[in-house]
Design an enzyme around this catalytic site. Structure first.
Site, mmCIF file in Angstrom:
data_model
loop_
_atom_site.group_PDB
_atom_site.id
_atom_site.type_symbol
_atom_site.label_atom_id
_atom_site.label_comp_id
_atom_site.label_asym_id
_atom_site.label_seq_id
_atom_site.Cartn_x
_atom_site.Cartn_y
_atom_site.Cartn_z
ATOM 1 N N ASP A 1 119.031 21.264 -26.331
ATOM 2 C CA ASP A 1 117.727 20.565 -25.311
ATOM 3 C C ASP A 1 118.603 20.023 -24.143
ATOM 4 O O ASP A 1 119.569 19.692 -24.122
ATOM 5 C CB ASP A 1 117.331 19.271 -26.330
ATOM 6 C CG ASP A 1 116.168 18.519 -25.542
ATOM 7 O OD1 ASP A 1 115.381 19.390 -25.204
ATOM 8 O OD2 ASP A 1 116.401 17.677 -25.428
ATOM 9 N N GLU B 1 118.432 24.906 -22.953
ATOM 10 C CA GLU B 1 117.104 24.631 -21.982
ATOM 11 C C GLU B 1 117.884 24.316 -20.615
ATOM 12 O O GLU B 1 118.443 23.366 -20.613
ATOM 13 C CB GLU B 1 116.405 23.208 -22.747
ATOM 14 C CG GLU B 1 115.309 23.014 -21.801
ATOM 15 C CD GLU B 1 114.658 21.797 -22.149
ATOM 16 O OE1 GLU B 1 113.448 21.368 -22.078
ATOM 17 O OE2 GLU B 1 115.373 20.774 -22.518
#
Ligand code: GTP
Ligand code: MG
Length: 849
Positions: free
Chosen positions: A489, A513
């Site tokens: 993330d 990400e």
């Protein structure tokens, strides 16, 4: 007087500084919102409140606790003769910052969670009230066993408390065993509230836990002996009818420990506190509120009767009740689409409370990396899920956060000691709010995400100790759970240099990400990590397919540009929607366009990544977050067009990979492109796929696309369009006329080469079936803190070592990083289903059950 004059006079009066005008204005300002709130509140559908049951020996302080929680102050009590209940609300301290700091995007009516607290008499002859409430309360969410911490220092009182607790736990255990068959097992956690800690002879909670455990060890032996002598508990009793049904905890174990209750889904915690403080004031009960907060909030949309689902309003930002067990039960649904890997929400322990920005159901608000999020289940559930994934030949991908730790409250007030393992301010960057823009990368790397009310304390990932702690942690996670891959993330918020050591320690595939539309920025991270989720392409996909004006050239240009920007663009994750962006169907509800996008995801370069719900053509957006729909609302329809399309195209892709070791590495050739169509060829001769995709939509008239170059087939070859199972010939001029009806996607493969694919009636053997990923799931005993402790671990064996043929070999052959040891290459060639919202994915399962 004319009406106009009257209005003027009124306006003059209303704006004058006269006291009456001020009072009327003030009243209007104060009363209107209350009235509006009242009306909104009244129009809400009634729902069954979660119930928490108070049990325990007489004099423990149950009724005092009830009055304190219901009224805010403890009142005088007497020995209770009958049960009584009160509606309670969690205090703002458990869910700080309340509505004053609500997000400006939040239009929902929010309040503190409420629940029913049910007090029962503790006297030995009146305990049938507690026992029957335990079995008959419809929305029972938790049980608090209140005891007097001073009284249990006497042997008689300790025995009495242990016997009562034993009986309660045994009932919960039987309830679980009995419910297994009816698929109705709702876990009921137990809090042992060690009350009266203000009394100086009281025992501390830790000691009470130990004494209760050793006393229950004796009780269960006595009880089971007594039952065996009397013949009770044999044939036909609740919970299975064998003697182990009457035995609390692990059958045959010498000593009882509360952790044994985990097997039957009962988490037991012992927490000290006191209802009464000095001078008759409310005492110390924060620990208990915290526990209640966890129990009530994680599942406040309780099922009314265990079968009827309550509405999960995603915009509210609450947990919706989904669990790992639920995903486990739905693996057929995921595998039925042909995906062979799942990515689930982060598993680590989160901020438990309600915050100004909602709750931590998405899993990105971590507070303790060495603990798991109890809202999603216990470690047995997680191990079972991962083992089941592996047994299907699928891979398990874990979502992790290395950028931050979360705090509920102002950045100045962070109690760093509760953040584990980064428990000191020295591990963090100094506070500065993130600018959320890739124009300033150092701001992104050093400043804090989140909001001033819920700041995400930004870890100083350049600090060698932080790096070391992270490396140790990820090694353990991979080893302990049997993780095959990672989704990282907020990758763009961590400096790229952090990753090489981290990846080395992890030893598995990872995709990050990296939220940017610039491929050169994305590739800086991709090259260090191995893969990123392809955001730059995501925007081009959306633009190209959302309307017939989209144009295809920017999409093709980005594919080419990424090839030169990244060392290996074939490892990028191709997606069209996720939990942070509006779903594709939020831009256009046209089914044909959605099918073209789905086909692009699977047939283009990169690793296909689908977000749960795209297969059901869900249409949620992000303001507020309605794109996190609970899947149960769709009924898990396996006949949905995109559900079936995913499966067919995943079979084609796997078949091509099986037939051509170079398939995943083959950069798609764009062999035709116009305003409405893109045709891509992928794969070496003989195993190539041709995808003809368009943006004209379901209402468009029939058309045909002529492909005369670059397709790689010889004249007079018969091709099969695999979605419709119709044949098309390559003509004598080496051209293919691909008919496109209603803007539908077309995917061609050489008809003779479909053998072994199970597609379009092929029955020549299932060569595309997945083989189980060999795993060794073991429990080892090690010494932690002087105590022998059993740890369950799962290890996947590198596929290249176990399958000389089949999908594993195809994956390994396709692996660009095969030179690296371990399982780094495992997910390459896979397709990934993000069963992302652990909570939401499973809500449905519970409800279906
Ligand atoms: P039954 O109704 O008989 O099952 O007992 P109960 O569990 O409801 O106990 P109750 O709440 O009536 O409390 C018993 C006594 O303990 C009362 O005199 C309370 O005032 C006292 N008490 C409760 N909590 C505390 C506490 O935290 N500290 C002290 N010192 N006294 C407490
Ligand atoms: Mg009482």
């Amino acid at each position: 007087m004319s009406p106009n004059n009257a209005t003027m006079d009124w306006a003059t009066w209303a704006f004058s500084p006269s006291p009456s005008a001020i009072i009327v204005t003030l009243l209007a300002v104060l009363l209107i919102p209350i009235l509006v709130h009242y009306i909104l509140y009244k129009t809400q559908a009634p729902r069954v409140l979660p119930t928490i049951l108070l049990v325990g020996p007489s004099g423990g302080g149950k009724t005092s606790l009830l009055t304190l929680f219901a009224t805010g102050h403890p009142s005088q009590t007497q020995t209770s003769q009958s049960p009584q209940s009160a509606i309670c609300q969690t205090p703002p301290s458990t869910s700080t910052s309340s509505n004053r700091y609500r997000s400006e995007n939040d239009t929902s009516a929010r309040d503190q969670p409420t629940f029913t607290l049910l007090d029962t008499p503790g006297h030995g002859k009146l305990r049938h009230h507690a026992l029957s409430s335990l079995t008959s309360t419809p929305a029972l969410k938790g049980l608090i066993f209140v005891l007097d911490s001073a009284a249990v220092s006497s042997a008689t009182n300790l025995t009495e408390a242990a016997e009562y607790l034993h009986d309660i736990l045994l009932l919960l255990q039987k309830r679980h065993t009995g419910a297994k068959t009816s698929k109705n097992a709702q876990s009921v956690p137990v809090l042992v509230a060690a009350n009266k800690q203000d009394v100086f002879t009281s025992l501390p909670a830790g000691l009470i836990k130990q004494r209760l455990e050793s006393e229950i060890t004796k009780v269960r032996v006595t009880r089971s002996k007594g039952l065996m002598d009397s013949g009770v508990g044999m044939e036909g009793d609740v919970g299975g009818g064998s003697e182990d049904a009457e035995w609390l905890g692990a059958f045959g174990s010498v000593g009882f420990g509360f952790e044994q209750m985990g097997e039957c889904d009962v988490e037991v915690s012992v927490v000290g506190g006191n209802v009464r403080g000095e001078g008759g004031k409310g005492g110390k009960v924060e620990g208990w509120w915290e526990w209640i907060g966890g129990v009530v909030m994680t599942d406040r949309f309780a099922l009314a009767n265990g079968t009827t689902p309550m509405v999960c309003n995603q915009a509210d930002g609450y947990y919706c009740g989904g669990q790992w067990k639920g995903i486990h039960d739905q693996l057929d649904y995921i595998q039925g689409m042909g995906f062979d890997a799942i990515w689930i929400s982060p598993i680590v322990a989160q901020m438990p409370q309600w915050t100004a920005d909602g709750m931590s159901y998405a899993g990105y608000w971590q507070q303790n990396l060495y603990d798991i999020n109890p809202a999603f289940g216990n470690s047995t559930h997680l191990h079972d899920l991962i083992d089941a994934v592996h047994a299907r030949g699928m891979f398990f991908m874990l979502d992790i956060v290395v950028n931050h730790m979360a705090w509920n409250g102002h950045p100045d007030g962070i109690q760093y000691q509760i953040l584990q393992p980064f428990s000191d301010q020295k591990y963090y960057h100094k506070y500065c709010p993130s600018g959320y823009s890739d124009d300033d990368l150092s701001n992104l790397e050093e400043c804090w995400l989140g909001s001033p009310e819920v700041p995400l304390a930004d870890l100083d990932t350049g600090d060698p100790i932080v790096r070391q702690l992270f490396s140790m942690w990820i090694k353990t996670q991979v080893w302990k759970w049997g993780v095959d891959g990672l989704r990282i993330d907020a990758g763009i918020n961590v400096e790229p240099d952090f990753f090489p050591d981290f990846m080395e320690a992890a030893g598995v595939f990872a995709t990050a990400e990296v939220y940017t539309s610039h491929e050169d920025i994305m590739c800086t991270w991709t090259d260090k990590i191995g893969s990123s989720l392809n955001y730059p392409l995501y925007w081009k996909i959306t633009e190209a397919f959302q309307s017939s004006d989209g144009g295809m050239s920017a999409l093709g240009d980005m594919m080419k540009s990424e090839r030169s920007a990244c060392k290996d663009s074939s490892l990028l994750g191709t997606f069209s929607e996720n939990h942070d962006v509006p779903r594709f169907a939020n831009h256009t509800t046209d089914m044909s366009r959605a099918e073209n996008v789905a086909a692009f995801i699977i047939m283009a370069d990169g690793i296909p990544v689908a977000y749960q719900g795209s297969e059901q053509h869900l249409q949620g957006g992000t303001n507020p977050f309605t794109n996190r729909e609970p899947l149960w609302e769709t009924g898990y329809d396996r006949t949905a067009p995109i559900y079936k399309l995913y499966n067919t195209l995943n079979l084609v892709r796997r078949h091509a990979i099986r037939s051509d070791g170079g398939f995943t590495k083959y950069p798609s050739d764009i062999i035709h492109q116009d305003d409405h169509t893109i045709a891509m060829r992928k794969g070496n001769d003989g195993a190539q796929t041709i995808a003809v995709l368009s943006n004209t939509g379901a209402d468009s008239s029939d058309a045909s696309v002529q492909l005369c170059q670059g397709h790689g087939f010889s004249s007079n070859t018969k091709l099969t369009e695999v979605l419709s199972c119709t044949n098309v010939m390559v003509d004598g001029n080496n051209c293919i006329n691909v008919p496109v009806k209603s803007g539908q996607p077309q995917v061609l493969y050489a008809a003779d080469a479909l053998s072994g694919s199970t597609l379009c009636g092929d029955k020549s053997g299932d060569k595309v079936a997945l083989t189980a990923v060999t795993i060794s799931s073991t429990t080892i005993t090690t010494t932690i803190g002087g105590q022998p402790t059993a740890i369950r671990t799962a290890t996947t064996i590198p596929l290249s070592e176990i399958t000389p043929t089949g999908v594993g070999a195809a994956r390994s052959a396709a692996a660009p990083r095969a030179a690296l040891p371990g399982r780094t290459d495992m997910l390459v060639g896979s397709t990934l289903m993000a069963a992302f919202m652990t909570g939401l994915a499973a809500t449905l399962i519970k409800c279906l059950g």
